[in-house]
Design a protein around this motif. Structure first.
Motif, PDB file in Angstrom:
ATOM      1  N   ALA A  70      45.535  41.056  21.851  1.00 50.61           N
ATOM      2  CA  ALA A  70      45.476  39.685  22.316  1.00 50.61           C
ATOM      3  C   ALA A  70      44.122  39.356  22.906  1.00 50.61           C
ATOM      4  CB  ALA A  70      46.573  39.439  23.366  1.00 50.61           C
ATOM      5  N   LEU A  71      43.462  40.379  23.476  1.00 51.64           N
ATOM      6  CA  LEU A  71      42.145  40.176  24.050  1.00 51.64           C
ATOM      7  C   LEU A  71      41.189  41.141  23.387  1.00 51.64           C
ATOM      8  CD1 LEU A  71      43.209  40.084  27.802  1.00 51.64           C
ATOM      9  CD2 LEU A  71      42.425  38.133  26.466  1.00 51.64           C
ATOM     10  N   HIS A  72      40.129  40.647  22.788  1.00 48.23           N
ATOM     11  CA  HIS A  72      39.208  41.521  22.091  1.00 48.23           C
ATOM     12  C   HIS A  72      37.788  41.116  22.399  1.00 48.23           C
ATOM     13  CE1 HIS A  72      40.143  38.077  19.497  1.00 48.23           C
ATOM     14  NE2 HIS A  72      38.888  38.158  19.123  1.00 48.23           N
ATOM     15  N   GLY A  73      36.825  41.939  21.955  1.00 45.08           N
ATOM     16  CA  GLY A  73      35.425  41.672  22.230  1.00 45.08           C
ATOM     17  C   GLY A  73      35.043  42.138  23.622  1.00 45.08           C
ATOM     18  N   SER A  74      33.736  42.078  23.923  1.00 45.29           N
ATOM     19  CA  SER A  74      33.260  42.592  25.202  1.00 45.29           C
ATOM     20  C   SER A  74      33.816  41.792  26.376  1.00 45.29           C
ATOM     21  CB  SER A  74      31.730  42.567  25.234  1.00 45.29           C
ATOM     22  OG  SER A  74      31.249  41.240  25.056  1.00 45.29           O
ATOM     23  N   GLU A  75      33.898  40.456  26.211  1.00 41.71           N
ATOM     24  CA  GLU A  75      34.430  39.627  27.298  1.00 41.71           C
ATOM     25  C   GLU A  75      35.909  39.927  27.510  1.00 41.71           C
ATOM     26  OE1 GLU A  75      34.853  34.941  28.587  1.00 41.71           O
ATOM     27  OE2 GLU A  75      33.691  35.504  26.817  1.00 41.71           O
ATOM     28  N   GLY A  76      36.655  40.059  26.400  1.00 38.86           N
ATOM     29  CA  GLY A  76      38.071  40.382  26.506  1.00 38.86           C
ATOM     30  C   GLY A  76      38.288  41.742  27.127  1.00 38.86           C
ATOM     31  N   GLY A  77      37.445  42.721  26.779  1.00 38.20           N
ATOM     32  CA  GLY A  77      37.566  44.052  27.351  1.00 38.20           C
ATOM     33  C   GLY A  77      37.337  44.041  28.847  1.00 38.20           C
TER      34      GLY A  77
ATOM     35  N   ARG B 163      40.421  42.575  30.419  1.00 35.02           N
ATOM     36  CA  ARG B 163      41.529  43.529  30.367  1.00 35.02           C
ATOM     37  C   ARG B 163      41.399  44.583  31.457  1.00 35.02           C
ATOM     38  NH1 ARG B 163      40.629  43.964  25.000  1.00 35.02           N
ATOM     39  NH2 ARG B 163      39.658  45.995  25.328  1.00 35.02           N
ATOM     40  N   ARG B 164      40.201  45.142  31.572  1.00 37.70           N
ATOM     41  CA  ARG B 164      40.001  46.200  32.550  1.00 37.70           C
ATOM     42  C   ARG B 164      40.167  45.695  33.982  1.00 37.70           C
ATOM     43  NH1 ARG B 164      36.553  47.666  28.301  1.00 37.70           N
ATOM     44  NH2 ARG B 164      34.745  46.540  29.126  1.00 37.70           N
ATOM     45  N   ALA B 165      39.757  44.450  34.219  1.00 40.19           N
ATOM     46  CA  ALA B 165      39.976  43.861  35.538  1.00 40.19           C
ATOM     47  C   ALA B 165      41.476  43.713  35.810  1.00 40.19           C
ATOM     48  CB  ALA B 165      39.291  42.496  35.627  1.00 40.19           C
ATOM     49  N   ARG B 166      42.243  43.341  34.786  1.00 38.61           N
ATOM     50  CA  ARG B 166      43.700  43.231  34.952  1.00 38.61           C
ATOM     51  C   ARG B 166      44.336  44.589  35.186  1.00 38.61           C
ATOM     52  NH1 ARG B 166      46.250  39.781  30.184  1.00 38.61           N
ATOM     53  NH2 ARG B 166      48.150  40.499  31.265  1.00 38.61           N
ATOM     54  N   VAL B 167      43.830  45.615  34.519  1.00 39.92           N
ATOM     55  CA  VAL B 167      44.347  46.974  34.736  1.00 39.92           C
ATOM     56  C   VAL B 167      44.148  47.373  36.191  1.00 39.92           C
ATOM     57  CG1 VAL B 167      43.960  49.410  34.221  1.00 39.92           C
ATOM     58  CG2 VAL B 167      44.059  47.749  32.352  1.00 39.92           C
ATOM     59  N   LEU B 168      42.944  47.170  36.722  1.00 38.92           N
ATOM     60  CA  LEU B 168      42.673  47.540  38.110  1.00 38.92           C
ATOM     61  C   LEU B 168      43.542  46.736  39.069  1.00 38.92           C
ATOM     62  CD1 LEU B 168      38.779  47.863  38.019  1.00 38.92           C
ATOM     63  CD2 LEU B 168      40.456  49.706  38.102  1.00 38.92           C
ATOM     64  N   SER B 169      43.729  45.454  38.778  1.00 40.46           N
ATOM     65  CA  SER B 169      44.571  44.617  39.624  1.00 40.46           C
ATOM     66  C   SER B 169      46.001  45.126  39.669  1.00 40.46           C
ATOM     67  CB  SER B 169      44.537  43.171  39.117  1.00 40.46           C
ATOM     68  OG  SER B 169      45.406  42.346  39.874  1.00 40.46           O
ATOM     69  N   ARG B 170      46.552  45.500  38.503  1.00 45.66           N
ATOM     70  CA  ARG B 170      47.925  46.002  38.453  1.00 45.66           C
ATOM     71  C   ARG B 170      48.054  47.349  39.157  1.00 45.66           C
ATOM     72  NH1 ARG B 170      51.989  44.772  38.731  1.00 45.66           N
ATOM     73  NH2 ARG B 170      53.192  45.752  37.049  1.00 45.66           N
ATOM     74  N   LEU B 171      47.051  48.210  39.025  1.00 41.22           N
ATOM     75  CA  LEU B 171      47.107  49.510  39.690  1.00 41.22           C
ATOM     76  C   LEU B 171      47.055  49.360  41.204  1.00 41.22           C
ATOM     77  CD1 LEU B 171      44.851  51.681  37.362  1.00 41.22           C
ATOM     78  CD2 LEU B 171      47.334  51.747  37.553  1.00 41.22           C
ATOM     79  N   ARG B 172      46.314  48.363  41.687  1.00 40.50           N
ATOM     80  CA  ARG B 172      46.299  48.128  43.131  1.00 40.50           C
ATOM     81  C   ARG B 172      47.665  47.666  43.626  1.00 40.50           C
ATOM     82  NH1 ARG B 172      41.264  45.391  41.699  1.00 40.50           N
ATOM     83  NH2 ARG B 172      39.535  46.830  42.067  1.00 40.50           N
ATOM     84  N   GLU B 173      48.415  46.997  42.752  1.00 36.34           N
ATOM     85  CA  GLU B 173      49.733  46.495  43.138  1.00 36.34           C
ATOM     86  C   GLU B 173      50.794  47.590  43.138  1.00 36.34           C
ATOM     87  OE1 GLU B 173      50.662  43.374  40.425  1.00 36.34           O
ATOM     88  OE2 GLU B 173      49.030  42.081  41.084  1.00 36.34           O
ATOM     89  N   VAL B 174      50.794  48.445  42.091  1.00 36.14           N
ATOM     90  CA  VAL B 174      51.914  49.372  41.916  1.00 36.14           C
ATOM     91  C   VAL B 174      51.540  50.839  42.031  1.00 36.14           C
ATOM     92  CG1 VAL B 174      53.119  47.727  40.446  1.00 36.14           C
ATOM     93  CG2 VAL B 174      51.677  49.446  39.398  1.00 36.14           C
ATOM     94  N   GLY B 175      50.255  51.167  42.072  1.00 38.02           N
ATOM     95  CA  GLY B 175      49.843  52.546  42.248  1.00 38.02           C
ATOM     96  C   GLY B 175      49.571  53.289  40.957  1.00 38.02           C
ATOM     97  N   VAL B 176      50.600  53.435  40.105  1.00 43.37           N
ATOM     98  CA  VAL B 176      50.473  54.208  38.868  1.00 43.37           C
ATOM     99  C   VAL B 176      51.199  53.481  37.746  1.00 43.37           C
ATOM    100  CG1 VAL B 176      51.045  56.377  37.703  1.00 43.37           C
ATOM    101  CG2 VAL B 176      50.320  56.418  40.085  1.00 43.37           C
TER     102      VAL B 176
END
Length: 263
Positions: free
Chosen positions: A4-11, A14-27
């Motif tokens: 759904a998200l591609h290219g350097s901007e999409g990447g 995505r990675r910012a969303r990954v970090l955000s979710r990990l801060r919320e739930v841990g693992v």
């Protein structure tokens, strides 16, 4: 599956969303992240590889979590800080007997100490640190592995620690030989935590321990934190990777606190 998200901007997004979710739930697992982001497992793995290379995340048993130190991993000097943490942890591991019961604080040095526990360690580990829990979970499942006692509670963000009334209540019925305290800061008055909630948990763990060993790399003497945990005379020993500032060293000597210097 089409990303759904591609290219350097999409990447980057995505990675910012990954970090955000990990801060919320841990693992989270790769499958969880792929489902939430709407991308393939391969894309998630590439993103996680990028994040791990830059020190943002660490692969743990069953998934991926934030690297210890969280948002601070990219600041100048972070690599030197991690090296100091490892030196202190390796020296502290020499103080642990094969069958000891120990409590490990939440923080980067305590995490490195969990990694440095000897292969023949079959004692008990009490902890409220999510990274330590995930690190030791696999070893604890082995027949000759350590016993892992997990303290529940509310997950904090920066140190990935469980805190709150549930955590302190769980501590009350326990006893350990040594509590390894990973202080956010140290000065003449004592040791400090980043939040009052973390300070309460650290005080609770100190109360059930026969000995309290402070893990203090050089940065602990220059950093600052607001919540006082314990005065220096409450400590049994300090493990550092260099001599503390002269006033602190003198205060430790007056209090009869043993000082172990990691080479």
């Amino acid at each position: 599956m089409t990303d759904a998200l591609h290219g350097s901007e999409g990447g980057t997004h995505r990675r910012a969303r990954v970090l955000s979710r990990l801060r919320e739930v841990g693992v989270l697992s790769v499958a969880d992240l792929a489902r939430e982001l709407g991308v393939s497992h391969m894309t998630v793995r590439r993103d996680l590889q990028r994040l791990e290379m830059t020190g943002h995340v660490r692969t743990v048993h069953g998934g991926v979590g934030l690297a210890v130190g969280g948002s601070d991993v990219r600041r100048p000097g972070a690599a030197e800080d991690r090296a100091g943490a490892r030196r202190v942890a390796r020296r502290a591991a020499e103080l642990v007997g094969a069958g000891d019961s120990v409590a490990l604080d939440a923080g980067p040095v305590a995490y490195e100490l969990a990694r440095a526990l000897p292969e023949d360690f079959t004692g008990s580990v009490v902890t409220h640190s999510m990274p330590v829990m995930h690190l030791l979970a696999e070893r604890a499942g082995e027949p000759a592995g350590p016993r892992l006692v997990v303290l529940g509670g509310e997950l904090t963000g920066r140190r990935q620690a469980l805190v709150g009334p549930a955590t302190t209540d769980a501590i009350a019925g326990l006893r350990v030989r040594t509590f390894f305290l990973d202080a956010a800061a140290v000065d003449l008055r004592g040791t400090y935590a980043c939040t009052t909630a973390e300070a309460r948990v650290e005080r609770g763990l100190a109360e059930i321990a026969d000995e309290v060993v402070l893990l203090a790399p050089a940065t602990a003497y220059t950093d600052s934190a607001p919540a006082l945990v314990a005065t220096l005379n409450r400590l049994t020993a300090v493990v550092s990777d260099g001599w503390p500032p002269a006033p602190v060293a003198a205060a430790l000597d007056r209090a009869g606190v043993a000082l172990h210097i990691a080479n």
